[in-house]
Design an enzyme around this catalytic site. Structure first.
Site, PDB file in Angstrom:
ATOM      1  N   CYS A 131      -0.424  -3.811 -18.846  1.00 19.35           N
ATOM      2  CA  CYS A 131      -0.900  -2.928 -17.426  1.00 19.35           C
ATOM      3  C   CYS A 131      -0.055  -3.314 -16.405  1.00 19.35           C
ATOM      4  CB  CYS A 131      -2.145  -3.399 -17.395  1.00 19.35           C
ATOM      5  SG  CYS A 131      -2.466  -5.100 -16.712  1.00 19.35           S
ATOM      6  N   GLU A 142      -0.351 -13.384 -17.673  1.00 20.97           N
ATOM      7  CA  GLU A 142       0.542 -13.190 -16.433  1.00 20.97           C
ATOM      8  C   GLU A 142       1.291 -14.546 -16.268  1.00 20.97           C
ATOM      9  OE1 GLU A 142      -1.952 -11.389 -13.221  1.00 20.97           O
ATOM     10  OE2 GLU A 142      -3.516 -12.535 -14.315  1.00 20.97           O
ATOM     11  N   ASP A 174       3.435 -10.325 -12.506  1.00 18.28           N
ATOM     12  CA  ASP A 174       3.499 -11.756 -12.296  1.00 18.28           C
ATOM     13  C   ASP A 174       4.251 -12.448 -13.448  1.00 18.28           C
ATOM     14  OD1 ASP A 174       2.077 -12.408  -9.982  1.00 18.28           O
ATOM     15  OD2 ASP A 174       0.349 -11.816 -10.539  1.00 18.28           O
ATOM     16  N   HIS A 197       0.863  -1.321  -0.207  1.00 20.80           N
ATOM     17  CA  HIS A 197      -0.036  -0.119   0.140  1.00 20.80           C
ATOM     18  C   HIS A 197       0.677   1.331  -0.056  1.00 20.80           C
ATOM     19  CE1 HIS A 197      -4.132  -1.854   1.375  1.00 20.80           C
ATOM     20  NE2 HIS A 197      -3.821  -1.912   0.266  1.00 20.80           N
TER      21      HIS A 197
END
Length: 822
Positions: free
Chosen positions: A750, A679, A703, A449
């Protein structure tokens, strides 16, 4: 003499009760120290399991041995390989020889700190004198609370051992064990000594003696690395026994450390390296003085002043935080909202209330309740859970600060680089309006975060720099380069001058990009590249439009599902998705379906522990395993008005896409377009087959990189080498583009690499036609595209695919940008 024992042994910890067979250490699993059980703790307290006295307390405070009034000797060994921590994270509330009663506190330990650094938190509880008692454990594989019955002991009749007579053999040794004579080597010595018709004693330099058959007696010697000792053997096999035990000890048992032949002065701390290498958490370049914020400490009494008073104090503190204003918007606001959801979590509140009802203070009960949740996350076996643990620690401190009236933040010096082992989300949110230049942390990762908040604030950030960051003195000049993921300490004047010039050019570049933020991104030779934004909230959508985004390339829907006791229903989801679509005002909205599991647990979706959650039940696999969740989300998305597209995470084969398309057909007559996240190497290499089922591809480079390179992106020890510009990853991206082209499917990116200036020309050259980046990076990424030629970018991409490593690719990209001024 026959011992007596009445009543059960009580559990000294709260946690998951299991058999010693489940302990991943043969010393315990093979009962070398004795029979017993193991507990994976959910809170950091060890209490006395019976009345008795303390026999041994290891200097590292991770292990304690007690003897009951009836003669049972019990070893409680917190975690595995915790001796290597040297006591860090542990507090002892007793000393050797102390008298205790059942339930008295023996040890406290920091679940977070110990869980991160130890091999495991699983705690063996072992009866070391099993020759005196038969042990009958209670039912295992369940949660157990402190004070619950753990096992029953039934005394045995003991026949006194015959005195061994015979030759006496002695041998002098120096203990080479890195962490001294602790439980594991003591168990192995005892196992070795049992095989001989001889008595072997270990004699310390001060004359204290312990039988080599008794691990507890050996622990009581507390012999450190380098201690001098004698082995004394008596009996027919004395010579062979002493030789075998000596060979075992001198061999180091996997813990050997060289012993200096002469006494030397205490070594001084090694000087700080000139440069630390980490992981890019938010892009950019910064320089400025180091600033280490001081984390507040709270003096919390264990016992309360009455349940009613303590409940009132906790309720008042929670209400203050629920209504506290949030500094900043976008990611900071959504993360603050997630924290507020924790304040209303019924399980968390119930756990705190139980503590208050038992006589604890509000602060202590809150600490213990948070500790239980942290223990559950820490026991899941995935390093990335530490990022969610930080959120809980943050919430713990905020409540304690209100309860105690302790200030939690101080002003940051202008232009400083915040340096710390870790930074809590609320700390950074509180500093949102300060003039920080950047952030450098020893731990953490690019998905935390704090990293998300830093990117939203436009602050360059490096994470996973290691423990040396704690040694950087306030005021030390630092150069933080997220492009190379390096932190230079006290750089020479000429390097600092070069950095300042680069920062000036970057500021000019950023200013120019902002003036053209709303213009489309066309390469210098006219190729159109769409620039979208990655979103996680309505606030992010507003920031993206302000920054010039042409749409949303990735809406992470987890923000709706996490940190709450129940999943959102169809109407709540529809309302949120529609609000974001309305902000985008007709621009494309690509929504990733629920991607939880692995590092994103949900309390209403209990998942069994997985040895490697990143390879387990996550993403689309979980959605197909729990179709009610996926179907509800698909129904909500199908009802959204706007240019909505659906994207599936963690796809590996066409059959998965067909299943979801069939589900969509049952909920809508005109379902949205359906694409996939690429991914996994499986999806990249099957791109031509997947193109027959999916309408578009979007590459999740974070990933895809970890799976292609076999490197856990949440592991700080290797995260610095995890680079999406590795040729192996680039070849998978190229395969995806080529596979999609067979059916005229477009490919976007992305993942984090889309915002990397060095990556932009390579991705364009590979045929990627859409980039989705953080809102704060949209304008600058557009400008990088404009300074790229598609024709020359193709040559760069071809060279990058033939390179032999990520550094070689980055060198090619730097040369290209320098030559073309891209």
């Amino acid at each position: 003499m026959t011992p007596s024992m009445t009543g059960p042994i009580e559990s000294p910890l709260a946690g998951w009760l299991t058999s010693l067979d489940a302990v991943p250490d043969p010393v315990f699993a093979e009962r070398m120290l004795g029979d017993g059980v193991a507990i994976d703790p959910i809170e950091g307290i060890v209490r006395a399991p019976f009345a008795g006295h303390i026999v041994t307390l290891h200097p590292a405070r991770h292990a304690v041995t007690m003897e009951s009034d009836d003669g049972a000797v019990l070893l409680i060994h917190v975690g595995l390989e915790t001796v290597t921590l040297g006591g860090e994270g542990f507090v002892a509330h007793i000393a050797e020889g102390d008298r205790v009663k059942a339930g008295d506190r023996l040890l406290s330990f920091d679940l977070d700190e110990v869980g991160r650094r130890a091999r495991s938190l699983i705690t063996p509880i072992v009866l070391t004198n099993g020759d005196a008692f038969d042990l009958t454990p209670v039912q295992s594989d369940r949660l157990i609370a402190i004070g619950e019955p753990l096992f029953e002991l039934v005394p045995r009749s003991i026949t006194a051992q015959a005195i061994v007579d015979g030759p006496v053999v002695e041998r002098a040794l120096v203990l080479p064990l890195r962490h001294g004579l602790h439980a594991r080597p003591a168990a192995r010595i005892a196992e070795c000594a049992r095989g001989f018709a001889a008595r072997v004693d270990i004699v310390a330099a001060d004359g204290r003696t312990a039988s080599a058959l008794s691990p507890v007696a050996m622990l009581a010697l507390a012999l450190p690395h380098g201690a001098r000792l004698n082995l004394r053997g008596v009996g027919p096999d004395a010579e062979e026994a002493v030789a075998a035990v000596a060979a075992l000890i001198e061999g180091g048992m996997g813990e050997g450390l060289a012993i200096a032949p002469v006494a030397i002065a205490e070594p001084q701390s090694a000087p700080l390296p000139e440069c630390l290498h980490g992981v890019t958490a938010a892009p950019g370049l910064a320089h400025g003085p180091a600033w280490q914020p001081v984390r507040p400490r709270f003096d919390i009494a264990e016992q309360g002043q009455g349940a009613e008073q303590e409940r009132g104090a906790l309720d008042k503190a929670l209400d203050i935080l629920r209504t506290a204003p949030v500094a900043g918007d976008g990611a900071a606001a959504s993360i603050a909202a997630a924290h507020r959801a924790f304040l209303d979590d019924p399980e968390l509140l119930a756990a705190a209330d139980r503590g208050i009802a038992s006589g604890q203070s509000a602060g202590f009960a809150w600490q213990q309740a948070i500790g239980q949740f942290i223990g559950l996350l820490g026991g899941a076996g995935d390093a990335r859970f530490a990022e969610r643990i930080d959120d809980l620690r943050d919430l713990e401190g905020r409540v304690l600060a209100v309860l105690t009236g302790t200030p939690t933040t101080v002003a940051a010096p202008d232009g400083a680089i915040l340096v710390a082992q870790d930074v809590l989300p609320s700390q950074l949110i509180a500093l949102a309006t300060s003039n920080l230049a950047g952030i450098a942390t020893g731990g953490g990762g690019p998905t935390s975060h704090v990293a998300i908040i830093a990117a939203g604030l436009g602050l360059p950030m490096l994470s996973a720099l290691g423990p040396d960051v704690a040694r950087i003195a306030d005021g030390t000049m630092l150069l933080l380069d997220a492009g190379t993921a390096t932190l230079t300490i006290d750089p020479p004047a000429e390097i600092l001058a070069t950095s300042r010039a680069a920062a000036g050019r970057a500021a000019a570049f950023r200013a120019e990009a902002q003036t053209r933020a709303d213009e489309p991104a066309l390469t210098s030779d006219g190729a159109r590249i769409e620039l979208f934004a990655n979103l996680g909230s309505i606030e992010d959508a507003r920031a993206a439009i302000r920054g010039g985004a042409e749409g949303c390339g990735l809406l992470r829907t987890e923000f709706l599902f996490l940190d709450r006791p129940t999943p959102p229903d169809e109407e709540e989801q529809l309302s949120t998705y529609q609000a974001i679509a309305d902000v985008l005002d007709g621009r494309p909205l690509i929504v990733r379906t629920l991607d939880i599991g692995a590092d994103k647990p949900a309390p209403y979706l209990p998942l069994p522990p997985e040895e490697n959650p990143a390879l387990g039940l996550r993403g689309l696999r979980l959605g197909l395993a729990r179709p009610e969740l996926l179907e509800t989300q698909l129904r909500a998305l199908a009802r959204v008005t706007g240019d909505v597209k659906i994207m599936l995470p963690m796809v590996i084969e066409p059959a998965e896409v067909r299943r979801v398309r069939a589900m969509l057909a049952t909920v809508s007559d005109a379902p949205p377009s359906l694409g996939i996240m690429v991914e996994t190497p499986a999806a990249a290499t099957l791109a031509d087959a997947l193109a027959a089922e999916a309408d578009f591809f979007s590459i999740g480079s974070n990933d895809l990189s970890q799976y292609a390179l076999a490197m856990d992106r949440g592991n700080p020890a290797i995260a610095a080498r995890l680079d999406a510009l590795h040729p192996a990853v680039l070849r998978l991206i190229a395969a995806t583009v080529e596979g999609g082209a067979t059916r005229d499917r477009w490919t976007g990116v992305c993942g984090g690499v889309a915002a990397d200036p060095l990556a932009v020309p390579i991705l364009v050259g590979l045929g990627v036609t859409e980039l989705s980046v953080p809102p704060s990076a949209v304008a600058e990424t557009k400008e990088h595209v404009r300074r790229t030629s598609l024709c020359t970018a193709r040559d760069l991409a071809k060279a990058a695919l033939a390179a032999d490593g990520a550094e070689a690719v980055r060198a090619l990209a730097r040369a290209y940008i320098e030559d073309t001024k891209a």
